[in-house]
Design an enzyme around this catalytic site. Structure first.
Site, mmCIF file in Angstrom:
data_model
loop_
_atom_site.group_PDB
_atom_site.id
_atom_site.type_symbol
_atom_site.label_atom_id
_atom_site.label_comp_id
_atom_site.label_asym_id
_atom_site.label_seq_id
_atom_site.Cartn_x
_atom_site.Cartn_y
_atom_site.Cartn_z
ATOM 1 N N HIS A 1 23.680 42.363 26.829
ATOM 2 C CA HIS A 1 23.674 40.914 26.643
ATOM 3 C C HIS A 1 23.020 40.554 25.332
ATOM 4 O O HIS A 1 21.912 41.005 25.029
ATOM 5 C CB HIS A 1 22.920 40.225 27.790
ATOM 6 C CG HIS A 1 22.774 38.748 27.592
ATOM 7 N ND1 HIS A 1 21.548 38.112 27.488
ATOM 8 C CD2 HIS A 1 23.713 37.786 27.430
ATOM 9 C CE1 HIS A 1 21.747 36.812 27.282
ATOM 10 N NE2 HIS A 1 23.045 36.596 27.250
ATOM 11 N N SER A 2 23.704 39.761 24.527
ATOM 12 C CA SER A 2 23.120 39.200 23.308
ATOM 13 C C SER A 2 22.600 40.303 22.389
ATOM 14 O O SER A 2 23.363 41.191 22.019
ATOM 15 C CB SER A 2 22.036 38.200 23.720
ATOM 16 O OG SER A 2 21.814 37.263 22.704
ATOM 17 N N PHE A 3 21.320 40.300 22.057
ATOM 18 C CA PHE A 3 20.787 41.345 21.184
ATOM 19 C C PHE A 3 21.012 42.732 21.784
ATOM 20 O O PHE A 3 21.166 43.725 21.061
ATOM 21 C CB PHE A 3 19.295 41.108 20.925
ATOM 22 C CG PHE A 3 18.685 42.154 20.050
ATOM 23 C CD1 PHE A 3 18.030 43.262 20.603
ATOM 24 C CD2 PHE A 3 18.803 42.091 18.678
ATOM 25 C CE1 PHE A 3 17.507 44.261 19.801
ATOM 26 C CE2 PHE A 3 18.282 43.081 17.858
ATOM 27 C CZ PHE A 3 17.635 44.168 18.420
#
Lengths: 247, 275
Positions: free
Chosen positions: B117-119
């Site tokens: 997720h994301s980073f």
């Protein structure tokens, strides 16, 4: 029977992987299970450094309870992690419903694992830390190679189990074994608890703990016809007794 | 495969990527078509959180998956969440990648659906480069994607990078990015916001400045699904444009905040169960 939240804490040299056979048995019964790995060990072994000791290990578990919002936890420790679960209960008793010591050390306030073993064993460990552990790591449970320890001292004889363990056992930051625990919280002292003895593993200290448990109304005691690493050699019996004690 | 290291190895090489024995096993996984037939068979998921979060954030996705019989791991990166007591100047992108790779190795995981997720997408890219034979499918959930030699700050809008550097400077002399308001992720429900406010912790700036080192292309030849959220989350705009150009990837959109596992967990579960 309601679903329980188990937090199983592995001992020195091991990792969360230690509970591999017990976890699916508990989950099949509908329970929630966490098997945190202590910093510097197992999957966290890349983080090993001087300065990691009991305090960090207690914090590892306390933080797990906090960040995962766990309540009514059934906290289980084995062998050296008896000291960790004692520290965790002292810190955060309001989250813990029951503590089970599975063939584990039960320290008094200010005691460390090294205080609960024979003085010769302690000296042997300190010598190993100095000779092979750069002054801060305890490479093995005893001087012989891991295969001898796993087979002869811990009673794990199945070839696959031995291979699996030999691939994973790691040096332990000695602080895990030599740092004293804080056990001063009167509220924590009221948390119900139990001692499960693995009768095939000779250990006078564990025998003392059983006698203590039998005299003390806060404690219950159980025995398994198993060697020290019952979680590996008799996981069904371990799962069964953990669930029975948690009910 | 022997994971055991001597005390000397531990002292000399803390950041070790595990051995050639593992790589010798299966070689690169071949791309597999996603089929619906996979639905009833128990699967193994490894869900990796993004900046400021921890494994805790996946609980609304992980528990239903476990109840359906799947194995789900939600490791927390060193220095964050339940590992926040370990924050130090030594926490780098490489430590994050090692955190993730080690879960696979020590738990002996295979055929994993790996979600970043994301980073966390950057960490997933790093892990896929090292242990592709253990991964069945990569899911980038509104993730940042960088190529070899790039850092996270290279792919987010310049004003986002500058803003975060500034906040880190002001709050901690440049070491840690303070936790944003949950509204910044699109989270508005007071219960969700309270949860994030209670559990998010500062994130080490150097993981955003650190350049990813990979030998192979992003995804390393594995099946990839990119899940973008609508409405758009500003920091992932350019990455989403890139993801759409990858004809060999699945590209999906869901109506959700950036923290979809918080406000639209069922949408995330439905995608994961369909893989």
């Amino acid at each position: 029977m309601t679903a329980k939240t188990f937090v199983l804490v592995h001992p020195a040299w091991h990792g969360g992987w230690f509970w591999k056979k017990v976890v699916p048995l508990l989950r099949e019964m509908g329970h929630i299970v966490f098997t945190p790995t202590l910093t510097g060990l197992g999957e966290r072994s890349h983080l090993a450094r001087p300065g990691i000791g009991l305090e960090v290990h207690v914090e590892d578990v306390v933080n797990l309870l906090k960040y995962e919002d766990l309540h009514d936890v059934v906290l289980v420790g084995h062998s050296s992690s008896g000291v960790v679960i004692t520290g965790v209960t002292d810190r955060t008793p309001e989250r813990i419903a029951h503590v089970t010591y599975l063939d584990a050390f039960v320290p008094d306030d200010g005691q460390a694992v090294v205080d609960l073993i024979a003085p010769e064993r302690r000296q042997m460990m300190e010598a190993l830390v100095k000779a092979e552990g750069h002054g801060w790591l305890l490479p093995r449970f005893a001087p012989p190679p891991w295969e001898t320890i796993v087979r002869d001292m811990w009673g794990v004889t199945d070839q696959e189990d031995v291979r699996w363990m030999l691939d994973r056992l790691a040096p332990t930051p000695f602080g895990h074994l030599k740092d004293p625990v804080r056990r001063m919280n009167r509220v924590a002292e009221k948390v119900p608890r139990a001692y499960v003895r693995c009768r095939q593993f000779p250990n006078p200290r564990f025998g003392e703990h059983v006698r203590m448990a039998q005299r003390n109304p806060l404690w219950r005691d159980r025995g398994l016809a198993a060697h020290h690493h019952a979680a590996v050699t008799m996981p069904d019996s371990v799962a069964e007794v953990l669930v029975e004690l948690a009910s | 495969m022997n994971l055991r290291r001597s005390p000397t190895e531990i002292v000399n090489g803390r950041r070790r990527f595990l051995a050639a024995t593992a790589a010798a096993l299966a070689g690169l996984a071949t791309a597999r078509r996603v089929t619906g037939a996979a639905q009833s068979h128990p699967k193994t998921f490894v869900l990796l959180h993004g900046a400021w979060h921890g494994g805790w954030c996946w609980t609304r996705v992980a528990e239903p998956l476990r109840a359906a019989g799947h194995r789900v791991y939600t490791p927390t990166q060193t220095g964050l969440g339940e590992r926040s007591h370990l924050m130090s100047p030594n926490v780098t992108l490489d430590v994050f990648i090692q955190d993730l790779v080690n879960v696979f190795e020590w738990e002996d995981l295979h055929d994993v659906i790996l979600v970043g997720h994301s980073f966390g997408g950057i960490v997933v890219t790093g892990a896929a480069d090292r242990i592709p034979h253990r991964i069945r499918h990569i899911v980038y959930l509104d993730s940042l994607i960088v190529r070899n030699g790039q850092s996270a700050f290279d792919v987010v809008p310049a004003d986002v990078a500058e803003g975060r550097r500034k906040l880190a400077k002001v709050s901690s002399g440049g070491a840690l990015m303070p936790v944003p308001d949950p509204k910044a992720f699109g989270i508005t429900h007071p219960v969700d916001a309270a949860w994030l406010n209670a559990k998010c912790t500062p994130h080490p700036l150097q993981t955003y400045e650190g350049r990813l080192t990979v030998k192979n292309a992003v995804g390393n030849g594995l099946p990839v699904t990119y899940v973008a959220v609508k409405p758009d989350y500003a920091p992932t705009i350019s990455v989403r444009q890139y993801a759409r150009t990858r004809k060999d990837w699945n590209y999906l959109e869901i109506q959700a905040s950036h923290a979809a596992m918080v406000d639209q967990p069922q949408a995330v579960i439905d995608i994961l169960r369909g893989l």
